[in-house]
Design a protein around this motif. Structure first.
Motif, short mmCIF file in Angstrom:
data_model
loop_
_atom_site.label_atom_id
_atom_site.label_comp_id
_atom_site.label_asym_id
_atom_site.label_seq_id
_atom_site.Cartn_x
_atom_site.Cartn_y
_atom_site.Cartn_z
N LEU A 50 81.85 60.04 16.18
CA LEU A 50 81.21 60.84 15.43
C LEU A 50 80.21 62.02 15.98
O LEU A 50 80.07 63.14 15.59
CB LEU A 50 80.28 60.02 14.36
CG LEU A 50 78.94 60.80 13.54
CD1 LEU A 50 79.77 61.48 12.39
CD2 LEU A 50 77.95 59.68 13.13
N LEU A 51 79.78 61.36 17.24
CA LEU A 51 79.04 62.23 18.12
C LEU A 51 79.61 63.44 18.86
O LEU A 51 79.15 64.27 19.18
CB LEU A 51 78.07 61.41 19.08
CG LEU A 51 76.95 60.30 18.54
CD1 LEU A 51 76.43 59.63 19.50
CD2 LEU A 51 75.90 61.06 17.69
N VAL A 52 80.81 63.16 19.12
CA VAL A 52 81.81 64.15 19.68
C VAL A 52 81.93 65.23 18.82
O VAL A 52 82.04 66.39 19.14
CB VAL A 52 83.30 63.60 19.77
CG1 VAL A 52 84.29 64.47 20.41
CG2 VAL A 52 82.99 62.38 21.18
N ALA A 53 82.32 64.90 17.27
CA ALA A 53 82.35 65.92 16.26
C ALA A 53 81.05 66.74 16.17
O ALA A 53 81.16 67.91 15.79
CB ALA A 53 82.70 65.17 15.02
N ASN A 54 79.88 65.98 16.27
CA ASN A 54 78.71 66.86 16.19
C ASN A 54 78.20 67.54 17.48
O ASN A 54 77.22 68.19 17.52
CB ASN A 54 77.45 65.66 15.59
CG ASN A 54 78.00 65.30 14.33
OD1 ASN A 54 78.58 65.81 13.62
ND2 ASN A 54 77.26 64.24 14.03
N GLY A 55 79.05 67.25 18.38
CA GLY A 55 78.54 67.64 19.68
C GLY A 55 77.11 67.35 20.34
O GLY A 55 76.21 67.50 21.02
N GLU A 56 76.69 65.80 19.88
CA GLU A 56 75.33 65.28 20.06
C GLU A 56 75.49 64.26 21.14
O GLU A 56 76.28 63.30 20.92
CB GLU A 56 74.92 64.81 18.96
CG GLU A 56 73.42 64.27 19.20
CD GLU A 56 72.81 63.80 17.92
OE1 GLU A 56 71.50 63.22 17.72
OE2 GLU A 56 73.56 63.89 16.55
N TYR A 57 75.02 64.41 22.38
CA TYR A 57 74.96 63.35 23.37
C TYR A 57 76.00 63.35 24.31
O TYR A 57 76.34 63.08 25.35
CB TYR A 57 74.29 61.99 22.97
CG TYR A 57 73.02 61.95 22.33
CD1 TYR A 57 72.10 61.66 23.37
CD2 TYR A 57 72.67 61.56 20.96
CE1 TYR A 57 70.74 61.68 22.97
CE2 TYR A 57 71.41 61.60 20.76
CZ TYR A 57 70.32 61.47 21.70
OH TYR A 57 69.26 61.39 21.21
N ILE A 58 77.27 63.43 23.51
CA ILE A 58 78.64 63.58 24.14
C ILE A 58 79.19 64.72 24.14
O ILE A 58 79.70 65.13 23.00
CB ILE A 58 79.65 62.44 23.50
CG1 ILE A 58 78.95 61.01 23.53
CG2 ILE A 58 80.96 62.49 24.14
CD1 ILE A 58 79.96 60.05 22.92
N LYS A 59 79.24 65.48 25.40
CA LYS A 59 79.53 67.12 25.51
C LYS A 59 81.21 67.07 25.73
O LYS A 59 81.94 67.90 25.45
CB LYS A 59 78.79 67.69 26.54
CG LYS A 59 77.27 67.61 26.25
CD LYS A 59 77.07 68.01 24.80
CE LYS A 59 75.54 68.06 24.68
NZ LYS A 59 74.95 68.55 23.39
N GLN A 60 81.85 65.90 25.92
CA GLN A 60 83.30 65.89 26.52
C GLN A 60 83.97 66.15 25.24
O GLN A 60 83.75 65.67 24.26
CB GLN A 60 83.67 64.76 27.39
CG GLN A 60 82.97 64.45 28.55
CD GLN A 60 81.73 63.91 28.48
OE1 GLN A 60 81.04 63.68 27.44
NE2 GLN A 60 80.77 63.74 29.68
N PRO A 61 85.44 66.62 25.31
CA PRO A 61 86.17 66.81 24.21
C PRO A 61 86.83 65.51 23.84
O PRO A 61 86.96 64.51 24.66
CB PRO A 61 87.43 67.71 24.86
CG PRO A 61 87.28 67.62 25.94
CD PRO A 61 85.76 67.27 26.77
N THR A 163 88.06 55.52 17.13
CA THR A 163 87.07 56.94 17.87
C THR A 163 87.42 57.87 17.13
O THR A 163 86.70 58.88 16.74
CB THR A 163 87.42 56.90 19.51
OG1 THR A 163 86.94 55.94 20.08
CG2 THR A 163 86.54 58.24 19.93
N ILE A 164 88.72 58.23 16.93
CA ILE A 164 89.14 59.15 16.04
C ILE A 164 88.89 59.21 14.60
O ILE A 164 88.61 60.34 14.13
CB ILE A 164 90.81 59.42 16.26
CG1 ILE A 164 91.38 59.85 17.73
CG2 ILE A 164 91.43 60.49 15.37
CD1 ILE A 164 92.84 59.91 17.94
N ALA A 165 89.17 57.98 13.99
CA ALA A 165 88.47 57.86 12.71
C ALA A 165 86.98 58.32 12.45
O ALA A 165 86.61 58.78 11.35
CB ALA A 165 88.57 56.35 12.43
N GLY A 166 86.30 57.93 13.62
CA GLY A 166 84.76 58.55 13.55
C GLY A 166 84.61 59.95 13.71
O GLY A 166 83.74 60.29 12.80
N TYR A 167 85.55 60.47 14.34
CA TYR A 167 85.56 62.10 14.44
C TYR A 167 85.87 62.70 13.31
O TYR A 167 84.98 63.36 12.93
CB TYR A 167 86.38 62.10 15.60
CG TYR A 167 86.32 63.73 15.98
CD1 TYR A 167 85.60 64.45 16.82
CD2 TYR A 167 87.45 64.68 15.26
CE1 TYR A 167 85.82 65.72 17.00
CE2 TYR A 167 87.76 66.18 15.65
CZ TYR A 167 86.67 66.44 16.43
OH TYR A 167 86.94 67.86 16.63
#
Length: 232
Positions: A50-61, A163-167
């Protein structure tokens, strides 16, 4: 950030990710895969996506995050296998241990016996069992090559899958606006197999106790003398 009101704050996904970022996720995934149970694996991975999708806290692709998580999961299981192979019997022979209880090992053993090698894959999605399954495999007779194959499959399915499901799901407004409820639901669903196993074990223990009691009550008495020569 989101607050998951289950368990201590320092074990909540939001606390771990906000304080330690991707490194914290990898450490937890590694530890829960073969060292220490009762960690927020499922909800942590979903939150990471989820945070990867939002760009929050986790900046890696996403691809890099999934690759590192899968690697941590696979390596964690490898360590668990080695622990079981070299220290299994001694490690779980501690009656007062809170973590390495014989009960946890027995549950994982039953799970392995029921499902065979594919249990290494299925165990990934069952809290507590996923920590002790590789130890059981190492302490048992499972060949290392077989274990490694199923370990890789399970690591990819669990680590990358959740992880992908959360994304993807995190981009849906309904889910994005109800994150805390979703995380609680994930944790609750992940605990269902554990609760089922506990209830099953209690039922079997109760049935065994009832059978033993019934056997004791109905124990046949030694036969006495019969027939016309019984009395003289």
């Amino acid at each position: 950030m989101y607050t998951l009101a289950l368990g201590p704050e320092w074990l909540s996904p939001d606390y771990l990710i906000s304080h330690y970022g991707l490194i914290g996720i990898l450490v937890i995934v590694f530890a829960e895969s073969g060292l220490f149970a009762f960690l927020p694996g499922d909800s942590l991975l979903f939150t990471a996506g989820l945070l990867v999708a939002n760009g929050e806290y986790i900046k890696q692709p996403l691809w890099l995050v999934c690759t590192l998580i899968v690697a941590a999961a696979i390596v964690g299981d490898q360590v668990g296998y080695l622990i079981g192979k070299f220290f299994g019997p001694k490690l779980f022979n501690r009656p007062k241990s809170k973590v390495f209880k014989r009960e946890n090992l027995d549950k994982a053993h039953e799970f392995m016996d029921k499902h065979g090698p594919k249990a290494i894959v299925l165990a990934r999605f069952v809290p507590i069992i996923r920590t002790f399954a590789p130890m059981v495999a190492g302490a048992g007779s499972m060949k290392y090559r077989t274990f490694l194959t199923y370990n890789i499959i399970g690591g990819i399915g669990w680590g990358a899958g959740i992880t992908i499901a959360g994304y993807w799901l995190g981009q849906i407004d309904l889910i994005k606006n109800n994150i805390e409820a979703i995380l609680v639901l994930i944790v609750a669903l992940s605990l269902i197999p554990v609760a089922f196993e506990v209830l099953k074990a209690r039922k079997e223990a109760r049935a065994a106790g009832d059978a033993a009691l019934a056997g004791a009550v109905a124990e046949p008495q030694a036969p006495g003398p019969r027939g016309r020569h019984a009395k003289r």
